[in-house]
Write an enzyme that holds these catalytic residues in place. Sequence first.
Site, PDB file in Angstrom:
ATOM      1  N   GLY A 176       0.751  -1.242   0.000  1.00  0.00           N
ATOM      2  CA  GLY A 176       0.000   0.000   0.000  1.00  0.00           C
ATOM      3  C   GLY A 176       0.782   1.294   0.000  1.00  0.00           C
ATOM      4  N   GLY A 177       2.099   1.235  -0.183  1.00  0.00           N
ATOM      5  CA  GLY A 177       2.886   2.478  -0.190  1.00  0.00           C
ATOM      6  C   GLY A 177       2.396   3.453  -1.259  1.00  0.00           C
ATOM      7  NE  ARG A 200       2.003  -8.468  -1.489  1.00  0.00           N
ATOM      8  CZ  ARG A 200       3.233  -8.003  -1.256  1.00  0.00           C
ATOM      9  NH1 ARG A 200       4.023  -8.632  -0.424  1.00  0.00           N
ATOM     10  NH2 ARG A 200       3.671  -6.922  -1.871  1.00  0.00           N
ATOM     11  N   GLY A 227      -6.009  -9.233 -11.058  1.00  0.00           N
ATOM     12  CA  GLY A 227      -6.043  -7.986 -11.834  1.00  0.00           C
ATOM     13  C   GLY A 227      -6.229  -8.215 -13.329  1.00  0.00           C
ATOM     14  CG  ASP A 244       4.038  -1.070  -8.148  1.00  0.00           C
ATOM     15  OD1 ASP A 244       5.078  -0.975  -8.815  1.00  0.00           O
ATOM     16  OD2 ASP A 244       4.034  -1.224  -6.909  1.00  0.00           O
ATOM     17  CB  CYS A 299      11.086  -2.662  -7.562  1.00  0.00           C
ATOM     18  SG  CYS A 299      10.223  -4.094  -6.939  1.00  0.00           S
TER      19      CYS A 299
HETATM   20  N1  SAM Z   1       1.988  -1.267  -5.247  1.00  0.00           N
HETATM   21  C1  SAM Z   1       2.445  -1.920  -4.042  1.00  0.00           C
HETATM   22  C2  SAM Z   1       3.019  -0.896  -3.104  1.00  0.00           C
HETATM   23  O1  SAM Z   1       3.441   0.178  -3.545  1.00  0.00           O
HETATM   24  O2  SAM Z   1       3.042  -1.152  -1.899  1.00  0.00           O
HETATM   25  C3  SAM Z   1       3.443  -3.014  -4.331  1.00  0.00           C
HETATM   26  C4  SAM Z   1       2.918  -4.044  -5.295  1.00  0.00           C
HETATM   27  S1  SAM Z   1       3.980  -5.433  -5.492  1.00  0.00           S
HETATM   28  C5  SAM Z   1       5.222  -4.804  -6.482  1.00  0.00           C
HETATM   29  C6  SAM Z   1       3.078  -6.413  -6.591  1.00  0.00           C
HETATM   30  C7  SAM Z   1       1.785  -6.957  -6.035  1.00  0.00           C
HETATM   31  O3  SAM Z   1       1.091  -7.614  -7.100  1.00  0.00           O
HETATM   32  C8  SAM Z   1       1.916  -7.992  -4.934  1.00  0.00           C
HETATM   33  O4  SAM Z   1       1.333  -7.503  -3.752  1.00  0.00           O
HETATM   34  C9  SAM Z   1       1.137  -9.207  -5.449  1.00  0.00           C
HETATM   35  O5  SAM Z   1       0.359  -9.832  -4.451  1.00  0.00           O
HETATM   36  C10 SAM Z   1       0.257  -8.585  -6.516  1.00  0.00           C
HETATM   37  N2  SAM Z   1      -0.187  -9.489  -7.597  1.00  0.00           N
HETATM   38  C11 SAM Z   1       0.445 -10.549  -8.128  1.00  0.00           C
HETATM   39  N3  SAM Z   1      -0.298 -11.097  -9.099  1.00  0.00           N
HETATM   40  C12 SAM Z   1      -1.432 -10.351  -9.197  1.00  0.00           C
HETATM   41  C13 SAM Z   1      -2.588 -10.421 -10.017  1.00  0.00           C
HETATM   42  N4  SAM Z   1      -2.732 -11.355 -10.945  1.00  0.00           N
HETATM   43  N5  SAM Z   1      -3.553  -9.496  -9.821  1.00  0.00           N
HETATM   44  C14 SAM Z   1      -3.415  -8.530  -8.881  1.00  0.00           C
HETATM   45  N6  SAM Z   1      -2.350  -8.437  -8.072  1.00  0.00           N
HETATM   46  C15 SAM Z   1      -1.364  -9.321  -8.242  1.00  0.00           C
END
Ligand code: SAM
Length: 373
Positions: A176-177, A200, A227, A244, A299
Amino acid sequence: QQKKKWAATAPRVASTRRALQIFDLTYGVQFGSLWPSIRISLLSEQKYGALVNNFSDAEQVTQQLEDLNAMDFISESQRGQDLDSAADQDVCSPNSSPQTQTELEVESFDTFVPPISPNIQCYTFPKGDVSLFHPARPDTLGLLGYYLLDAASILPVLALNVRPGDIVLDLCAAPGGKTLALLQTGCCRQLAANDISTSRTGRLHNVLRSYLLKEHRKIVRITSWDGRIWGDIERNTYDKVLVDVPCTNDRHSLKEEDNNIFTNMRKGERQMLPKLQLELLVSGILATKPGGTVVYSTCSLSQLQNEYVVQKAAELLAVQHNINVHLEDLSYFRRLFWNTFSFYSDCSVGELILPHLTANFGPMYFCKLTRLC
Ligand code: SAM
């Protein structure tokens, strides 16, 4: 039988070590003579930024951060920029009602500075200063004054250029940042924050509870869907979409065994990442209104997860959906933030922050796409 025995006794390679071996092979080629400097930075202590919580006593918080000799790198970058444009940046605040889009569109060409999302304050220590921030403490309302994160992860949110009244989607939002940064703009009319992982999204709920009162959380809808279906269920809906994506999370993969995507068991998942990223980006663009914008971010330093995904998404949308996207030039970010971050100069599309010993943020790749039709 023999094979089984070999597998059981073969030396186990730590995931962090495997990650480094793979990075040496791939990034050594991709970055050439730059790689040793990026490598040592990735293996060294990273720097943080303190995202100020405008919903807490922000004045007191910023004073405390300034007393530590930290600076808000965003307002610093605006210094010396055109005053009219700077005024534009302040039109909505977290506690005021948003203005309409048209009120903001009065801009003269010779004073034009590309707009970024307003009202976000993020403090960092100057280049070369490796001081650390203390964890934030709750104020009298129980709200935390700042959120610690890699300061480079604010850049995709700034690039999204959230405007008053926008309906915003954060497709992969947890923990959530960036959601919190989007809310600091005070511009979102509604914010859909999604993440496939329920554990998460639980963390996301906790973050929002620690930084916002109930009345300010009302505009946020948290969901736990894949997503990739968003483009089907809420097509042409959002003004701004942040994608992201999950990625090889390069810095984490070199440091932590826990939840490391370079473990042998996750090889298949790792190899499928660019496909997942592409599907998420396409879905995010389909969920955007024509004329709306999407920011894609990772990242990771990997070209395959960055520029390649963006180019492929643009091609696929044109061929399969008859949708054209414009890839925005974000080079003004270098002009604005050269003093805080180390930018890579060779991205074909988007911008990449390189970890550097004097500015050890990132990696962070971000690219902005405008949906034309
Ligand atoms: N945007 C977040 C932040 O700033 O705190 C960090 C996101 S992290 C890079 C990527 C996220 O994508 C993870 O929390 C993961 O659970 C989620 N994720 C992975 N596959 C996904 C999908 N098919 N649909 C939605 N979210 C997904």
